[in-house]
Design a protein around this motif. Structure first.
Motif, mmCIF file in Angstrom:
data_model
loop_
_atom_site.group_PDB
_atom_site.id
_atom_site.type_symbol
_atom_site.label_atom_id
_atom_site.label_comp_id
_atom_site.label_asym_id
_atom_site.label_seq_id
_atom_site.Cartn_x
_atom_site.Cartn_y
_atom_site.Cartn_z
ATOM 1 N N LYS A 121 31.023 23.471 23.828
ATOM 2 C CA LYS A 121 31.035 24.714 23.076
ATOM 3 C C LYS A 121 30.196 24.554 21.823
ATOM 4 C CE LYS A 121 35.658 26.067 24.619
ATOM 5 N NZ LYS A 121 37.042 26.345 24.193
ATOM 6 N N THR A 122 29.451 25.587 21.499
ATOM 7 C CA THR A 122 28.549 25.481 20.356
ATOM 8 C C THR A 122 29.302 25.265 19.054
ATOM 9 O OG1 THR A 122 28.556 27.885 20.168
ATOM 10 C CG2 THR A 122 26.762 26.883 21.419
ATOM 11 N N ASP A 123 30.589 25.649 19.001
ATOM 12 C CA ASP A 123 31.303 25.482 17.744
ATOM 13 C C ASP A 123 31.695 24.032 17.481
ATOM 14 O OD1 ASP A 123 34.522 26.910 18.856
ATOM 15 O OD2 ASP A 123 33.373 25.178 19.531
ATOM 16 N N THR A 124 31.421 23.116 18.425
ATOM 17 C CA THR A 124 31.664 21.698 18.183
ATOM 18 C C THR A 124 30.465 21.043 17.505
ATOM 19 O OG1 THR A 124 30.780 20.960 20.330
ATOM 20 C CG2 THR A 124 33.115 21.567 20.227
ATOM 21 N N LEU A 125 29.371 21.781 17.376
ATOM 22 C CA LEU A 125 28.147 21.252 16.781
ATOM 23 C C LEU A 125 27.912 21.905 15.429
ATOM 24 C CD1 LEU A 125 25.862 21.411 19.937
ATOM 25 C CD2 LEU A 125 26.891 19.369 18.942
ATOM 26 N N PRO A 126 27.255 21.188 14.492
ATOM 27 C CA PRO A 126 26.977 21.796 13.187
ATOM 28 C C PRO A 126 26.077 23.015 13.321
ATOM 29 C CG PRO A 126 25.814 19.706 13.435
ATOM 30 C CD PRO A 126 26.760 19.807 14.587
ATOM 31 N N THR A 127 26.283 23.993 12.471
ATOM 32 C CA THR A 127 25.499 25.230 12.541
ATOM 33 C C THR A 127 24.050 25.003 12.142
ATOM 34 O OG1 THR A 127 26.181 25.779 10.280
ATOM 35 C CG2 THR A 127 27.505 26.682 12.081
ATOM 36 N N TYR A 128 23.782 23.921 11.396
ATOM 37 C CA TYR A 128 22.425 23.660 10.936
ATOM 38 C C TYR A 128 21.630 22.766 11.890
ATOM 39 C CZ TYR A 128 25.263 19.794 9.185
ATOM 40 O OH TYR A 128 26.160 18.781 9.075
ATOM 41 N N ILE A 129 22.146 22.530 13.087
ATOM 42 C CA ILE A 129 21.357 21.799 14.065
ATOM 43 C C ILE A 129 20.214 22.699 14.537
ATOM 44 C CG2 ILE A 129 22.825 22.479 16.007
ATOM 45 C CD1 ILE A 129 22.226 19.767 17.286
ATOM 46 N N SER B 146 28.073 15.960 20.853
ATOM 47 C CA SER B 146 28.445 16.166 19.449
ATOM 48 C C SER B 146 28.653 14.834 18.729
ATOM 49 C CB SER B 146 29.707 17.027 19.345
ATOM 50 O OG SER B 146 30.784 16.434 20.049
ATOM 51 N N ASP B 147 29.131 13.799 19.435
ATOM 52 C CA ASP B 147 29.267 12.477 18.826
ATOM 53 C C ASP B 147 27.897 11.946 18.412
ATOM 54 O OD1 ASP B 147 32.040 12.376 19.358
ATOM 55 O OD2 ASP B 147 31.675 11.594 21.373
ATOM 56 N N TYR B 148 26.932 12.099 19.304
ATOM 57 C CA TYR B 148 25.567 11.641 19.018
ATOM 58 C C TYR B 148 24.971 12.401 17.839
ATOM 59 C CZ TYR B 148 20.510 11.309 19.415
ATOM 60 O OH TYR B 148 19.183 11.155 19.131
ATOM 61 N N VAL B 149 25.159 13.715 17.816
ATOM 62 C CA VAL B 149 24.603 14.538 16.741
ATOM 63 C C VAL B 149 25.154 14.093 15.393
ATOM 64 C CG1 VAL B 149 24.607 16.874 15.767
ATOM 65 C CG2 VAL B 149 24.077 16.526 18.186
ATOM 66 N N VAL C 141 21.270 12.688 26.487
ATOM 67 C CA VAL C 141 22.196 11.979 25.610
ATOM 68 C C VAL C 141 23.477 11.626 26.353
ATOM 69 C CG1 VAL C 141 23.747 12.264 23.622
ATOM 70 C CG2 VAL C 141 21.331 12.873 23.422
ATOM 71 N N CYS C 142 24.081 12.600 27.009
ATOM 72 C CA CYS C 142 25.360 12.371 27.684
ATOM 73 C C CYS C 142 25.225 11.398 28.850
ATOM 74 C CB CYS C 142 25.953 13.694 28.151
ATOM 75 S SG CYS C 142 26.423 14.788 26.795
ATOM 76 N N ALA D 213 33.967 10.477 29.677
ATOM 77 C CA ALA D 213 33.346 11.376 30.612
ATOM 78 C C ALA D 213 33.539 12.758 30.064
ATOM 79 C CB ALA D 213 33.943 11.271 32.005
ATOM 80 N N ALA D 214 32.409 13.038 29.446
ATOM 81 C CA ALA D 214 32.337 14.344 28.843
ATOM 82 C C ALA D 214 31.345 15.186 29.601
ATOM 83 C CB ALA D 214 31.934 14.193 27.398
ATOM 84 N N SER D 215 31.548 16.439 29.561
ATOM 85 C CA SER D 215 30.592 17.352 30.159
ATOM 86 C C SER D 215 29.332 17.347 29.322
ATOM 87 C CB SER D 215 31.178 18.764 30.218
ATOM 88 O OG SER D 215 30.170 19.689 30.553
ATOM 89 N N THR D 216 28.222 17.595 29.960
ATOM 90 C CA THR D 216 26.966 17.689 29.215
ATOM 91 C C THR D 216 26.849 19.021 28.499
ATOM 92 O OG1 THR D 216 25.839 18.497 31.183
ATOM 93 C CG2 THR D 216 25.756 16.140 30.761
ATOM 94 N N THR D 217 27.767 19.913 28.749
ATOM 95 C CA THR D 217 27.770 21.183 28.014
ATOM 96 C C THR D 217 29.011 21.222 27.136
ATOM 97 O OG1 THR D 217 28.957 22.286 29.820
ATOM 98 C CG2 THR D 217 26.565 22.392 29.856
#
Length: 293
Positions: A18-26, A113-116, A37-38, A12-16
């Protein structure tokens, strides 16, 4: 893959987080995408223990029925970006999306971020993002994802895997002007041609379309949720369309992102059997079968 059109069309993750958990090239993604996704991961992680592998895949795949067909969604940037778009799919991005969600659910992963990260591993050779590393042809996609342990090709027994395809894939290098990210970049074309030529001559087995009737043998070999790739006689291509196997009383159907007007240009579980679809199209030779592990 996305370069290869449906058989009767033009090539149970939030659907939001922090952007720093995602790659910068997304690439820019919508809040609706990350929410979807969530929500799907949370739903299917809870159900996973009660579902077979086939039920899990088909359950996720059916959540996208009615989503519009959108072509060339990966090629809208000047430089390669990791595009995430669950609200407009072509046959390839539909298969990738469902496969990524399935693999995450099986690992109890519920964050965007897991999905990405999973999507990036599926879409690029060795999971390393670049236009050249994007697995443009289905055979490349299968070969790399089998090596990564995500999927496995089914090519026995014989019958029904009675036909052999010898690969000759040079469509992209010979038609570079059709691709925004190739037409002004001869270096990329040359790199792609090397990869194409290294693949050419590979022999693989597939089920000829004459054996896609509603038989006991086919029902034993092809399972609900298997990825089906339509083998083609069109020059310089390996396959022209992808989807998921789903069995009905009248036989095998292809759950797919369809650009056919009669299917509403959307993700659909068509009324037409795969056998009838294939037999109406001379360039469609048969199917390759791939199972999500």
């Amino acid at each position: 893959m996305e370069t290869q059109p449906e058989a009767d069309t033009i090539p149970a993750a939030s659907t939001t987080e922090k952007t720093d958990t995602l790659p910068t090239y997304i690439d820019r993604y919508t809040k609706a995408d990350s929410n979807m996704v969530c929500q799907l991961l949370q739903e299917f992680v809870l159900q996973r223990q009660q579902l077979t592998n086939e039920q899990l895949i088909i359950g996720i795949a059916r959540k996208f029925i009615g989503i519009p067909y959108v072509s060339h969604s990966l090629d809208k940037n000047d430089d390669e970006k990791l595009v995430v778009n669950l609200h407009g799919l072509d046959c390839t991005t539909y298969v990738e999306t469902v496969t990524a969600l399935t693999l995450c659910a099986k690992k109890n992963e519920i964050r965007f971020s897991d999905y990405v990260r999973q999507l990036e591993q599926l879409r690029y050779r060795g999971g390393k993002l670049s236009y050249i590393n994007r697995l443009h042809y289905f055979h490349w996609w299968l070969e790399d994802n089998e090596r990564m342990g995500f999927v496995k090709e089914i090519d026995t027994p014989n019958p029904p895997f009675m036909a052999v395809q010898t690969l000759k894939i040079n469509y992209m290098s010979q038609n570079a002007g059709l691709y925004d990210m190739l037409k002004h970049n001869p270096e990329r074309v040359a790199e792609l041609k090397k990869l194409e030529d290294a693949t050419n001559g590979t022999k693989l087995r597939y089920i000829p379309k004459s054996l896609l009737n509603n038989s006991k043998l086919l029902r034993e070999v092809v399972r609900d949720g298997d990825i089906l790739a339509i083998v083609t006689s069109k020059r310089e291509l390996d396959t022209t369309h992808l989807g998921f196997a789903v069995w009905h009383k009248d036989g095998l159907h292809l759950l797919n992102a369809s650009n056919l007007r009669k299917n509403g240009n959307q993700v659909v579980d068509p009324v037409e059997t795969l056998y009838n679809y294939m037999m109406a199209r001379p360039a469609n030779l048969g199917i390759r079968v791939v199972r999500i592990l």
